[in-house]
Design an enzyme around this catalytic site. Structure first.
Site, mmCIF file in Angstrom:
data_model
loop_
_atom_site.group_PDB
_atom_site.id
_atom_site.type_symbol
_atom_site.label_atom_id
_atom_site.label_comp_id
_atom_site.label_asym_id
_atom_site.label_seq_id
_atom_site.Cartn_x
_atom_site.Cartn_y
_atom_site.Cartn_z
ATOM 1 N N GLU A 166 -67.876 71.813 35.189
ATOM 2 C CA GLU A 166 -68.670 72.011 33.962
ATOM 3 C C GLU A 166 -69.013 70.624 33.454
ATOM 4 O OE1 GLU A 166 -69.843 74.676 32.900
ATOM 5 O OE2 GLU A 166 -68.597 76.288 33.681
ATOM 6 N N CYS A 217 -70.837 69.961 24.898
ATOM 7 C CA CYS A 217 -71.651 69.933 26.117
ATOM 8 C C CYS A 217 -72.974 70.654 25.896
ATOM 9 C CB CYS A 217 -70.883 70.542 27.267
ATOM 10 S SG CYS A 217 -70.200 72.147 26.888
HETATM 11 P P1 NAD Z 1 -65.271 62.112 31.333
HETATM 12 O O1 NAD Z 1 -65.990 62.550 32.549
HETATM 13 O O2 NAD Z 1 -65.253 60.669 30.995
HETATM 14 O O3 NAD Z 1 -63.731 62.536 31.397
HETATM 15 C C1 NAD Z 1 -63.343 63.873 31.618
HETATM 16 C C2 NAD Z 1 -61.975 63.906 32.244
HETATM 17 O O4 NAD Z 1 -62.046 63.340 33.559
HETATM 18 C C3 NAD Z 1 -60.905 63.107 31.508
HETATM 19 O O5 NAD Z 1 -59.693 63.828 31.548
HETATM 20 C C4 NAD Z 1 -60.811 61.842 32.327
HETATM 21 O O6 NAD Z 1 -59.549 61.191 32.215
HETATM 22 C C5 NAD Z 1 -61.017 62.384 33.729
HETATM 23 N N1 NAD Z 1 -61.476 61.399 34.720
HETATM 24 C C6 NAD Z 1 -62.062 60.200 34.514
HETATM 25 N N2 NAD Z 1 -62.351 59.612 35.712
HETATM 26 C C7 NAD Z 1 -61.952 60.473 36.669
HETATM 27 C C8 NAD Z 1 -62.020 60.469 38.107
HETATM 28 N N3 NAD Z 1 -62.550 59.452 38.778
HETATM 29 N N4 NAD Z 1 -61.559 61.553 38.765
HETATM 30 C C9 NAD Z 1 -61.053 62.617 38.104
HETATM 31 N N5 NAD Z 1 -60.951 62.661 36.753
HETATM 32 C C10 NAD Z 1 -61.398 61.607 36.046
HETATM 33 O O7 NAD Z 1 -65.866 63.001 30.150
HETATM 34 P P2 NAD Z 1 -65.532 62.901 28.599
HETATM 35 O O8 NAD Z 1 -66.154 61.655 28.085
HETATM 36 O O9 NAD Z 1 -64.086 63.148 28.390
HETATM 37 O O10 NAD Z 1 -66.314 64.184 28.056
HETATM 38 C C11 NAD Z 1 -67.649 64.154 27.712
HETATM 39 C C12 NAD Z 1 -68.511 64.755 28.791
HETATM 40 O O11 NAD Z 1 -68.033 66.054 29.134
HETATM 41 C C13 NAD Z 1 -69.934 64.985 28.346
HETATM 42 O O12 NAD Z 1 -70.828 64.621 29.366
HETATM 43 C C14 NAD Z 1 -70.009 66.478 28.102
HETATM 44 O O13 NAD Z 1 -71.306 67.022 28.168
HETATM 45 C C15 NAD Z 1 -69.108 66.982 29.153
HETATM 46 N N6 NAD Z 1 -68.611 68.332 28.833
HETATM 47 C C16 NAD Z 1 -69.099 69.391 29.534
HETATM 48 C C17 NAD Z 1 -68.691 70.675 29.212
HETATM 49 C C18 NAD Z 1 -69.231 71.871 29.958
HETATM 50 O O14 NAD Z 1 -68.675 72.965 29.808
HETATM 51 N N7 NAD Z 1 -70.283 71.732 30.735
HETATM 52 C C19 NAD Z 1 -67.785 70.861 28.182
HETATM 53 C C20 NAD Z 1 -67.305 69.767 27.499
HETATM 54 C C21 NAD Z 1 -67.716 68.488 27.846
#
Ligand code: NAD
Length: 468
Positions: free
Chosen positions: A243, A277
């Site tokens: 997501e 999101c």
């Molecule tokens: P992010 O991608 O920076 O981090 C998300 C998670 O991934 C965190 O737990 C982080 O520690 C982890 N992570 C970071 N690098 C990683 C890697 N290389 N491998 C695996 N995991 C890793 O996102 P964010 O800044 O926490 O959240 C914001 C983003 O999330 C926005 O783009 C938003 O649109 C999206 N989002 C999407 C939904 C949806 O349902 N589509 C819902 C909520 C947020």
């Protein structure tokens, strides 16, 4: 302040390293996140794999009952969870803030508890019977973001365990404390090892994505990180639900009533200070009512109190973290430099915390980051258009496709426009409404797979076809 601990195999496990967790409203430290090691991740995977051997054999009724007990224990501790969430995430207690998020987590848990995956009979004739069975996958790695940490953790964990899997959840390092507490509560009603929590830096998510003992990753976060998860999961061919980010467009048709839609537009864009999101992230307004929509939205924005999440009066809180604040500020500055007209807000607040006012920017178009990229914060670009076909083309001119909305009084015209948008969910005269029964997911680079309802539950299973 007592440092938090990991939860592995039903036990609190301490770490040697900790990282401070900040309150975005003040910048003050509110807790210490345990930084789990890769050896502790191996322990968590081993505990979840051991628990899976038993959990997958429990009856559907027993698993449904466990989910009901989880809903009850969250409900009994809702106020504690809401305060913890506000302290680390920044969102207000009231409005569509922390209490709302905890209520949502409970509602999704209760709904998912009652879902069943019965055996489907595909053929039953003189040649024999063919059945479709749904099997749990194994150990699920859940990686969550910082915007709705408790609700998203439940969106991952509950269908996973309902279907017979076991879980290791890894929250964002910005908001780990509420998830740790959530998992501690879950462990009061679950057998050891069914749900474990690991916290640490981003590298821990990367380690989970390639771990040979994890069979599926369910990930919510940015598109950029989603790509990395997919690449890391490839060698072990993990099942994935991704997501990802969105750049949702809303189209206001010429027959809309600006005063009637202003409140819906505002909250569609600014729920959780735009850090959602499927928030409205670009608004296309027909030129005939452009000024009216700008005025109505500005008038509504003036009524909304932005402040410390712990204040019962606040309706919106700060941006969750400094890097995100800097992205939002830089996008607004670029839009201004390119001729964007700031109708409301537009400058970071003085004082402590990561506050940015709700900001409305008119007269911008494609070619500026506030329109082309996901801002993920409290700034909405408002783009005028002349022909509906151009608005549709511009809305679809994006690599993302999470949500979209159409606003107008002729519902049949609105429906035609809505169904021509390239996105996983579309709404008419609202934006971002979700519910536990309705599948939710992105098309294009906004995701892979869906969550919620039967479709979401099935993502935590594999199919076994039985010929008998
Ligand atoms: P992010 O991608 O920076 O981090 C998300 C998670 O991934 C965190 O737990 C982080 O520690 C982890 N992570 C970071 N690098 C990683 C890697 N290389 N491998 C695996 N995991 C890793 O996102 P964010 O800044 O926490 O959240 C914001 C983003 O999330 C926005 O783009 C938003 O649109 C999206 N989002 C999407 C939904 C949806 O349902 N589509 C819902 C909520 C947020």
């Amino acid at each position: 302040m007592k440092p938090a601990a990991l939860v592995i195999n039903g036990e609190n496990v301490h770490t040697t390293d900790y990282q401070a967790v900040l309150n975005p409203s003040t910048g003050h430290i509110v807790g210490q996140m345990p930084v789990g090691s890769t050896a502790q991740l191996d322990d968590a995977v081993a505990a979840a794999a051991k628990a899976f051997r038993t959990w997958k054999c429990t009856s559907s009724a027993a698993r449904a009952d466990a989910c009901r007990r989880i809903a009850a224990i969250i409900e009994a501790n809702a106020e504690e969870l809401a305060h913890l969430l506000t302290l680390e995430q920044g969102k207000p207690l009231n409005g569509m803030g922390s209490r709302f998020e905890i209520v949502g987590a409970i509602a999704w848990t209760r709904y998912t508890a009652e879902l069943e995956l019965p055996v489907e009979v595909l053929e039953d004739n003189a040649d024999g019977k063919i059945e479709l069975h749904r099997r749990p996958i194994g150990v699920v790695g859940s990686i969550t973001p910082w915007n709705w940490p408790v609700m998203i953790a439940c969106w991952h964990i509950i269908p996973a365990i309902r279907a017979g899997n076991t879980v290791i959840v890894k929250p964002s390092p910005y908001t780990p404390l509420s998830t740790i507490r959530l998992v501690e509560l879950m462990n009061e009603v679950l057998p050891p090892g069914v749900v474990n929590v690991m916290t640490g830096a981003d590298a821990l998510g990367a380690a989970m994505s390639c771990h040979s003992g994890i069979a599926k990753v369910t990930f919510t976060g940015s598109t950029a990180t989603g790509r990395k998860v997919m690449a890391a999961a490839a060698p072990t061919l993990k099942r994935l639900t991704l997501e990802l980010g969105g750049n949702d467009a809303g189209i206001v048709l010429p027959d809309a009533n600006p005063d009637a839609i202003a409140e819906g537009l505002f909250w569609g864009a600014f729920i959780n200070s735009g850090q959602t999101c499927a928030a409205l992230k670009r608004l296309y307004v027909h030129e005939s009512l452009f000024n009216g929509v700008c005025q109505s939205l500005s008038a509504y924005a003036r009524t909304v109190i932005v402040g410390d999440g712990l204040s019962e009066q606040s309706m919106l809180g700060p941006v969750q973290n400094k890097p995100q604040l800097e992205i939002v500020a830089s996008y607004v500055d670029e839009a201004r430099a390119l001729g964007g007209r700031i109708l409301f807000g537009g400058h970071p607040a003085d004082g402590p915390g990561f506050f940015y006012p709700t900001t409305l920017v008119a007269d911008v178009g494609h070619g500026c980051k506030l329109v082309d990229n996901e801002q993920f914060g409290p700034a909405l670009p408002i783009v005028p258009y002349r022909h509906v076909a151009d608005a549709i083309a511009n809305a679809n001119d994006s690599s993302m496709g999470l949500g979209g909305s159409v606003w107008g009084t002729d519902r049949s015209l609105a429906l035609d426009v809505a169904t021509s948008l390239e996105c996983g969910s579309v709404w008419i005269n609202k934006h971002g409404a979700i519910q536990p029964s309705a599948p939710f997911g992105g098309v294009k680079q906004s995701g892979v797979g869906v969550e919620f309802g039967m479709e979401g539950l099935k993502e935590f299973t594999t199919v076994q076809t039985v010929f008998r």
